[in-house]
Design a protein around this motif. Structure first.
Motif, short mmCIF file in Angstrom:
data_model
loop_
_atom_site.label_atom_id
_atom_site.label_comp_id
_atom_site.label_asym_id
_atom_site.label_seq_id
_atom_site.Cartn_x
_atom_site.Cartn_y
_atom_site.Cartn_z
N GLY A 236 0.85 -1.19 0.00
CA GLY A 236 0.00 0.00 0.00
C GLY A 236 0.88 1.23 0.00
N GLN A 237 0.52 2.23 0.77
CA GLN A 237 1.30 3.47 0.85
C GLN A 237 2.15 3.48 2.11
N GLY A 238 3.39 3.93 1.98
CA GLY A 238 4.25 3.97 3.15
C GLY A 238 5.47 4.84 2.96
N ILE A 239 6.15 5.10 4.07
CA ILE A 239 7.38 5.90 4.08
C ILE A 239 8.50 5.05 4.67
N TYR A 240 9.58 4.90 3.91
CA TYR A 240 10.76 4.18 4.38
C TYR A 240 11.87 5.21 4.56
N TRP B 162 3.93 0.48 -2.33
CA TRP B 162 4.59 -0.79 -2.03
C TRP B 162 3.68 -1.92 -2.49
N VAL B 163 4.28 -2.99 -3.03
CA VAL B 163 3.54 -4.18 -3.40
C VAL B 163 4.33 -5.39 -2.91
N ASN B 164 3.71 -6.17 -2.04
CA ASN B 164 4.35 -7.39 -1.50
C ASN B 164 5.78 -7.16 -1.02
N GLY B 165 6.00 -6.06 -0.32
CA GLY B 165 7.31 -5.79 0.28
C GLY B 165 8.28 -5.02 -0.59
N SER B 166 7.95 -4.81 -1.89
CA SER B 166 8.85 -4.08 -2.80
C SER B 166 8.31 -2.69 -3.11
N GLN B 167 9.23 -1.76 -3.34
CA GLN B 167 8.85 -0.41 -3.73
C GLN B 167 8.26 -0.47 -5.13
N GLN C 39 3.78 4.95 -7.95
CA GLN C 39 4.22 6.34 -7.89
C GLN C 39 4.87 6.61 -6.54
N ALA C 40 6.00 7.32 -6.59
CA ALA C 40 6.73 7.58 -5.35
C ALA C 40 7.67 8.76 -5.52
N GLU C 41 8.20 9.17 -4.39
CA GLU C 41 9.22 10.20 -4.35
C GLU C 41 10.36 9.67 -3.48
N GLY D 113 11.38 -1.93 -6.84
CA GLY D 113 12.42 -1.18 -6.15
C GLY D 113 13.26 -0.28 -7.03
N ASN D 114 13.00 -0.25 -8.35
CA ASN D 114 13.80 0.56 -9.27
C ASN D 114 12.94 1.58 -10.00
#
Length: 193
Positions: A124-128, A141-146, A149-151, A166-167
């Motif tokens: 879902g949506q999160g901040i790492y 995030w999907v199943n633990g991977s970035q 859409q993200a920043e 993640g890329n």
């Protein structure tokens, strides 16, 4: 058919559950508040309903891990905090013994993830936040991977775009603190072995 009486069977079942001190219902089941020492060395102090951990409690694992929070039918459920043996910690929602809903995970290296969880995965949506650099990934995030859409925010620049596994992939832009922007399309280069 067993040669044991039901009373003896109940005694044997109780022995498999370990030692118990606490309240019981009229059927002799653990019910209400109690403390248990399990045969594997784990300990539980909390609420029971009809012989199962249900309600609020603290479970201490013999490996040093500890969970404090809600239970439903012997499974972590509701709000809770889990301290792992490696020093990491999860504080948030649990469903059916899994991190599920919203929570914050602090990793042993100091990194943190705050956001949505689904079936024990960041989803879902999160901040790492990366502890060593202070960089932040804010997005999908999907199943633990970035993924999605993200920043990705670094010390003196940031990247806005789409991530897959993640890329960065496809159209995106770099924004630098000095006011410059670089727009373009990300294409994964094939590496020659």
């Amino acid at each position: 058919m067993s040669d044991l009486s039901s009373e003896e069977e109940a005694g044997e079942a109780e022995a498999e559950l370990g030692e118990y001190e606490g309240e019981r219902n009229p059927d002799g089941e653990r019910h209400g508040r109690g403390k248990a020492s399990l045969p594997n060395g784990d300990k539980y102090d909390g609420e029971y309903k009809h012989g199962l951990r249900s309600g609020e409690g603290t479970y201490r694992f013999r490996n040093g891990a500890r969970y404090t929070g809600g239970y439903l039918q012997n499974k972590k459920h509701g709000q809770g905090i889990f301290f792992y043996p490696d020093g990491s910690k999860y504080e948030g929602d649990w469903v059916n013994d899994q991190r599920h809903g919203y929570g914050k995970y602090t990793y042993a290296n100091g990194d943190t993830y705050t956001g949505e969880w689904f079936n024990d995965n960041r989803h879902g949506q999160g901040i790492y936040v990366y502890n060593d650099t202070g960089s932040k990934y804010i997005g999908g995030w999907v199943n633990g991977s970035q993924e999605g859409q993200a920043e990705l925010i670094h010390l003196n620049h940031r990247f806005k775009g789409k991530f897959v596994n993640g890329n960065p992939v496809g159209y995106g832009k770099y924004i630098f603190d000095i006011g410059c922007e670089q727009h373009g399309e990300y294409i994964q280069a094939e590496q020659v072995k």
